[in-house]
Design a protein around this motif. Structure first.
Motif, PDB file in Angstrom:
ATOM      1  N   SER A 103       7.271 -11.118  15.819  1.00 48.95           N
ATOM      2  CA  SER A 103       5.828 -11.007  15.611  1.00 48.95           C
ATOM      3  C   SER A 103       5.064 -11.277  16.902  1.00 48.95           C
ATOM      4  O   SER A 103       3.843 -11.145  16.937  1.00 48.95           O
ATOM      5  N   GLN A 104       5.778 -11.638  17.968  1.00 49.78           N
ATOM      6  CA  GLN A 104       5.149 -11.926  19.263  1.00 49.78           C
ATOM      7  C   GLN A 104       6.223 -11.810  20.347  1.00 49.78           C
ATOM      8  O   GLN A 104       7.401 -12.090  20.116  1.00 49.78           O
ATOM      9  N   ARG A 126       2.041  -7.225   9.877  1.00 49.42           N
ATOM     10  CA  ARG A 126       1.359  -6.593   8.750  1.00 49.42           C
ATOM     11  C   ARG A 126      -0.120  -6.700   9.069  1.00 49.42           C
ATOM     12  O   ARG A 126      -0.660  -7.791   9.155  1.00 49.42           O
ATOM     13  N   ASP A 127      -0.778  -5.562   9.283  1.00 47.63           N
ATOM     14  CA  ASP A 127      -2.152  -5.589   9.775  1.00 47.63           C
ATOM     15  C   ASP A 127      -2.991  -4.547   9.055  1.00 47.63           C
ATOM     16  O   ASP A 127      -2.475  -3.641   8.406  1.00 47.63           O
ATOM     17  N   CYS A 128      -4.304  -4.713   9.174  1.00 45.84           N
ATOM     18  CA  CYS A 128      -5.217  -3.739   8.595  1.00 45.84           C
ATOM     19  C   CYS A 128      -5.132  -2.426   9.382  1.00 45.84           C
ATOM     20  O   CYS A 128      -4.543  -2.371  10.457  1.00 45.84           O
ATOM     21  N   SER A 179      -3.042  -1.796  14.977  1.00 48.48           N
ATOM     22  CA  SER A 179      -1.793  -1.124  14.652  1.00 48.48           C
ATOM     23  C   SER A 179      -0.820  -2.156  14.106  1.00 48.48           C
ATOM     24  O   SER A 179      -0.883  -3.338  14.452  1.00 48.48           O
ATOM     25  N   GLY A 180       0.077  -1.713  13.252  1.00 57.35           N
ATOM     26  CA  GLY A 180       1.102  -2.621  12.746  1.00 57.35           C
ATOM     27  C   GLY A 180       2.205  -2.877  13.752  1.00 57.35           C
ATOM     28  O   GLY A 180       3.007  -3.796  13.582  1.00 57.35           O
ATOM     29  N   GLU A 181       2.245  -2.064  14.838  1.00 57.92           N
ATOM     30  CA  GLU A 181       3.268  -2.222  15.876  1.00 57.92           C
ATOM     31  C   GLU A 181       2.597  -2.186  17.252  1.00 57.92           C
ATOM     32  O   GLU A 181       2.787  -1.233  18.020  1.00 57.92           O
ATOM     33  N   ASP A 189      -0.626  -2.485   5.253  1.00 60.35           N
ATOM     34  CA  ASP A 189       0.835  -2.418   5.300  1.00 60.35           C
ATOM     35  C   ASP A 189       1.373  -1.530   4.177  1.00 60.35           C
ATOM     36  O   ASP A 189       2.323  -0.765   4.372  1.00 60.35           O
ATOM     37  N   ARG A 190       0.760  -1.598   2.999  1.00 58.66           N
ATOM     38  CA  ARG A 190       1.233  -0.769   1.887  1.00 58.66           C
ATOM     39  C   ARG A 190       0.938   0.711   2.122  1.00 58.66           C
ATOM     40  O   ARG A 190       1.719   1.583   1.735  1.00 58.66           O
ATOM     41  N   VAL A 191      -0.188   1.009   2.750  1.00 56.87           N
ATOM     42  CA  VAL A 191      -0.498   2.404   3.078  1.00 56.87           C
ATOM     43  C   VAL A 191       0.516   2.945   4.086  1.00 56.87           C
ATOM     44  O   VAL A 191       1.024   4.059   3.948  1.00 56.87           O
ATOM     45  N   ARG A 192       0.837   2.145   5.118  1.00 56.16           N
ATOM     46  CA  ARG A 192       1.836   2.580   6.110  1.00 56.16           C
ATOM     47  C   ARG A 192       3.189   2.837   5.446  1.00 56.16           C
ATOM     48  O   ARG A 192       3.871   3.818   5.750  1.00 56.16           O
ATOM     49  N   ALA A 193       3.576   1.931   4.554  1.00 56.92           N
ATOM     50  CA  ALA A 193       4.876   2.084   3.889  1.00 56.92           C
ATOM     51  C   ALA A 193       4.893   3.330   3.016  1.00 56.92           C
ATOM     52  O   ALA A 193       5.899   4.040   2.952  1.00 56.92           O
ATOM     53  N   ALA A 194       3.785   3.619   2.340  1.00 62.14           N
ATOM     54  CA  ALA A 194       3.746   4.760   1.430  1.00 62.14           C
ATOM     55  C   ALA A 194       3.743   6.086   2.171  1.00 62.14           C
ATOM     56  O   ALA A 194       4.398   7.042   1.754  1.00 62.14           O
TER      57      ALA A 194
END
Length: 381
Positions: free
Chosen positions: A93-94, A126-128, A134-136, A291-296
């Motif tokens: 995470s860092q 896990r980010d907005c 960005s999540g990454e 995070d759920r939108v990215r996964a979907a």
């Protein structure tokens, strides 16, 4: 059995397939120029050795949290914010997670009296979803470790000056006090942009207990520790307003991301907005939604410019007719979410937008009644 939310094999494969834009072996990118300019500026000023580190993004919980003195109940350890591979490991995470192993190696080389540890790379959170997050994202940790005269706050402020001048020449900066578990005298670094202050990193004096626990001499060893948000720095340096541009395959965009020259806008595609009325668990956050939108959506998540929470209403605050329309249960809340869709290189068709809207809706809505883009309403079976 572990109670942690563990990544599936598919989620892990996707995460590990994401290109690290700071790594020259994966092709050139302007982020590498930022890394080089900052590291070169510090090494020239200090006349010290440089150790540039790259490592697997799968790290132990011990290196990511425990050895950096995060308390056992630190909120950042929660699976809502960290991506666990198993109970003892996670996607870092860092970039600070690369530091404890480096310090242990450094303890075995007493001839290294003054060294700059530079640790750039991807981190996973896990980010907005919006134009700045960005999540990454890419980070870089910079730690100066010296055996000899102790490094102090004056040295830290000089380090900050050198970094800001190298990364964002001409920008004014300010410092705010903050805290980190692995430093003392913590400072937040902000730079001025159009009259506003934007955070680009944090820093402090390396915690002496951390150095000694990694095998470095208790007396005579000190350090400076800094973490930088590389994506944000590059966006400010070039004048970019959308983080998705950093990975664009459009030749008009990708060609401009090989240098640090000012951004020349390319034709902008029109945004498409879809508002969703959702029944969600009361504890759900914007980071959870992102995070759920990215996964979907997987790779198609790049078509989502933003997922914005417009309003929230608890179960008790809604009339019964509204609860029934959502199929809402006690312990849930009604959240009005705006999904902004925009491709960076083409205009999305209405059918594509409706299909994306429905996939996002299906991934997020937790009520027993669904309303699809075509206007049909259906109870869950």
């Amino acid at each position: 059995m572990s109670t942690l939310a563990i990544l599936s094999a598919g989620q892990l494969r996707r995460a590990l397939s994401i290109r690290d834009l700071t790594d020259e072996s994966e092709g050139p990118h302007a982020l590498q120029r930022i890394v080089a300019e900052v590291v070169d500026s510090l090494s020239r000023a200090w006349g010290c050795a440089v150790q540039l580190q790259r490592a697997s993004p799968v790290v132990s919980v011990a290196d990511n949290y425990d050895r950096l003195h995060y308390p056992p109940d630190a909120v950042t350890r929660d699976e809502r914010y960290s991506r666990y591979v198993c109970e003892g490991a996670l996607l870092r995470s860092q970039t600070s997670a690369m530091v404890p192993p480096l310090l242990r190696s450094l303890a075995l080389e007493p001839s290294q009296a003054d060294v700059l540890l530079a640790c750039p790379g991807l981190v996973y959170r896990r980010d907005c979803i919006d134009r700045l997050h960005s999540g990454e994202p890419h980070q870089m940790d910079l730690w100066r470790i010296r055996r000899g005269p102790p490094l102090g706050i004056a040295d830290l402020k000089e380090m900050i000056r050198l970094v800001v001048e190298a990364a964002l020449p001409g920008r004014a900066h300010r410092l705010l006090e903050t805290t980190h578990p692995y430093t003392t005298g913590g400072l937040q670094i902000d730079v001025e942009v159009d009259g506003e202050w934007i955070e680009i990193g944090e820093c402090g004096l390396a915690l002496s207990a951390l150095l000694s626990e990694c095998g470095l001499p208790v007396t005579g060893t000190s350090g400076l520790a800094m973490g930088l948000g590389l994506d944000r720095i590059l966006m400010l340096r070039k004048g970019l307003d959308d983080i998705r541009l950093l990975r664009s395959q459009d030749p008009r965009v990708a060609g401009q991301l090989l240098d640090l020259e000012p951004w020349r806008p390319v034709s902008s595609m029109p945004p498409v907005r879809r508002d969703l009325s959702l029944a969600l668990p009361a504890e759900e956050t914007a980071e959870d939604l992102g995070d759920r939108v990215r996964a979907a959506l997987g790779a198609r998540a790049d078509l989502v410019e933003a997922v914005q929470v417009l309003s929230e209403t608890p179960y008790e605050g809604l009339p019964e007719v509204a609860r029934m329309r959502l199929g809402m249960s006690a312990g849930q809340k009604n959240v009005l979410v705006r999904v902004v869709l925009r491709s960076l290189d083409r205009t999305l068709t209405s059918a594509e937008c409706n299909a994306l809207r429905d996939e996002v809706y299906a991934a997020l809505h937790r009520g027993s009644v669904h309303v699809w883009a075509a206007g049909t309403q259906r109870k869950a079976v």
